[in-house]
Write an enzyme that holds these catalytic residues in place. Structure first.
Site, PDB file in Angstrom:
ATOM      1  N   SER A 101      24.349  31.586 -17.618  1.00  0.00           N
ATOM      2  CA  SER A 101      25.670  32.218 -17.495  1.00  0.00           C
ATOM      3  C   SER A 101      26.772  31.274 -17.046  1.00  0.00           C
ATOM      4  O   SER A 101      27.943  31.684 -17.002  1.00  0.00           O
ATOM      5  CB  SER A 101      25.592  33.404 -16.522  1.00  0.00           C
ATOM      6  OG  SER A 101      24.910  34.485 -17.125  1.00  0.00           O
ATOM      7  N   LYS A 104      29.653  31.115 -19.305  1.00  0.00           N
ATOM      8  CA  LYS A 104      30.743  32.087 -19.208  1.00  0.00           C
ATOM      9  C   LYS A 104      32.040  31.435 -18.733  1.00  0.00           C
ATOM     10  O   LYS A 104      33.125  32.000 -18.922  1.00  0.00           O
ATOM     11  CB  LYS A 104      30.350  33.241 -18.290  1.00  0.00           C
ATOM     12  CG  LYS A 104      29.293  34.184 -18.859  1.00  0.00           C
ATOM     13  CD  LYS A 104      29.024  35.340 -17.897  1.00  0.00           C
ATOM     14  CE  LYS A 104      28.097  36.399 -18.511  1.00  0.00           C
ATOM     15  NZ  LYS A 104      26.682  36.002 -18.522  1.00  0.00           N
ATOM     16  N   SER A 160      28.362  38.785 -13.560  1.00  0.00           N
ATOM     17  CA  SER A 160      27.892  38.075 -14.744  1.00  0.00           C
ATOM     18  C   SER A 160      27.478  39.052 -15.839  1.00  0.00           C
ATOM     19  O   SER A 160      26.488  38.854 -16.550  1.00  0.00           O
ATOM     20  CB  SER A 160      26.710  37.155 -14.379  1.00  0.00           C
ATOM     21  OG  SER A 160      26.585  36.087 -15.266  1.00  0.00           O
TER      22      SER A 160
END
Length: 414
Positions: A101, A104, A160
């Site tokens: 993640s 991101k 997340s």
């Protein structure tokens, strides 16, 4: 035995004893341990400098510089000055690994400027929540419910939430369009280790990034006011499910970045201001953070520690930040965080400092996605430096202004 032979043997024995004294058993054991650690199997990029393309730890300690933290188990890590871009130390900085993640950060840096104003509301459809990977982290977005863009970004940064990522991607033009835009933006930032397959960082074949690239994403993202706000938020209220005949309620969400919120065995890090953590089966734990201390702002990225202790990724990141603050000004940089291609083009320079021929060709052919800034040079951008203190009454974040090099980012001020 001839006298000459005796003399030679005596000299050799003395030399061997000297080597043993200089290289104690502990050092030999450490080398043996390092040999067991996974290593890159192919050549690494040299974007940012030749040293960053070498396997293993790269550091040049000067007089009075502290030694690097012991027992660092991450496959790849980097510590850099966020302002001048100097890489203070690194370990396999360009090793292409699954990012989880932390990808991101690139998603937000690409998409966030286009979805304005953040008060805009959106009604979520069933199709927008399709295709989310099994076992994904979720914030709790529901179909047939309305959310503001602000709500969804809080879900991305704090929890997340892959559900929030997919909805924002659909608002941007769809997942394929978002992936393509992220790839173009990565190339604009000269993050040439990165291949984007999914916008949320969920494990996917061939999806990779590197500690170096993730650090570039964080440095770019932190120059956007909204990005800084979301990355530094410890807790927030998120809209809950609307039940028939009742007023819609919210529930609290907490940032999963343990250097912000703390956890058992991990204290909030003094001066932390973001940015993003991640975990998947293939990537293991990944983390990129930014922190300020005594006027110095550092970035750190840690990828896939092998240590079995709880929260190893945060502990190793904190140790590296501590080292970086102590070592600043006492080490010779081993590389640099390169500026975006558009900034380099303005100066008529090569695509990337230290880049190989193939990478220069790749970078030159890529399509830039970041908008160019207005004419004339500017010297300062706003970024979070401050200190995040978690208190019973809430969170206090001190904002400060710190300059970046003129080439760091040619974007309009936000």
């Amino acid at each position: 035995m001839p006298a000459l032979k005796k003399t030679v043997l005596a000299v050799l024995s003395a030399a061997l004893l000297s080597v043993s004294a200089v290289c104690p058993a502990g050092a030999a054991e450490k080398d043996k341990t390092d040999d067991k650690q996974p290593k890159p199997t192919g050549p690494m990029s040299t974007v940012g400098g030749e040293r960053l393309g070498q396997i293993g730890t790269q550091v040049d300690l000067g007089p009075g510089a502290p030694v690097l933290p012991k027992d660092l188990s991450a496959r790849s890590w980097i510590v850099a000055d966020a302002e001048n871009g100097e890489v203070l130390a690194s370990h396999n900085a360009h090793w292409r690994l699954p990012p989880a993640s932390t990808l991101k950060m690139l998603f937000a840096d690409t998409v966030l400027p286009a979805l304005q104003p953040k008060s805009m509301t959106h009604l979520v459809t069933e199709d927008e929540l399709a295709g989310i990977g099994a076992g994904s982290s979720l914030v709790g977005v529901k179909e047939d419910h309305s959310y503001t863009v602000h709500d969804l970004w809080l879900g991305v940064f704090l929890r997340s939430g892959n559900d929030a990522v997919h909805v924002l991607s659909e608002m941007y033009g769809g997942v394929p369009a978002t992936v393509a835009a992220m790839q173009r933006h990565a190339e604009e930032l000269q993050a040439l280790d990165t291949t984007v397959v999914s916008p949320d960082g969920y494990d996917a074949p061939h999806q990779v990034s590197s500690a170096y690239d993730l650090t570039l994403f964080a440095r770019s993202g932190m120059q956007k006011a909204d990005f800084r706000e979301y990355a530094a938020t410890a807790t927030a209220e998120f809209p809950g499910e609307q039940k028939k005949g009742k007023k819609r309620k919210s529930f609290e969400i907490q940032n999963t970045n343990r250097l912000i919120t703390g956890d058992i065995g991990v204290d909030p890090y003094k001066g932390i201001a973001g940015v993003k953590n991640g975990y998947t089966t293939q990537a293991g734990n990944t983390f990129t953070g930014i922190a300020e201390r005594d006027g110095k702002v550092l970035l750190v990225t840690v990828m896939k520690p092998s240590a079995e202790e709880s929260h190893a990724v945060y502990k190793e990141a904190a140790h590296l930040l501590d080292w970086g603050f102590s070592a600043s000004g006492k080490v010779t940089p081993v590389g640099e965080l390169v500026p975006p291609k558009s900034a380099v083009a303005v100066k008529g320079s090569e695509p990337a400092a230290g880049a190989g021929k193939a990478e220069k060709k790749h970078a030159a052919a890529a399509t830039a996605t970041a908008p160019a800034g207005s004419g004339g040079a500017w010297t300062a951008l706003s970024v979070v430096g401050g200190v995040l203190v978690v208190l019973a009454a809430g969170v206090f974040l001190v904002n400060r202004r710190w300059p970046l090099p003129a080439l760091a980012r040619r974007l309009p001020r936000r």
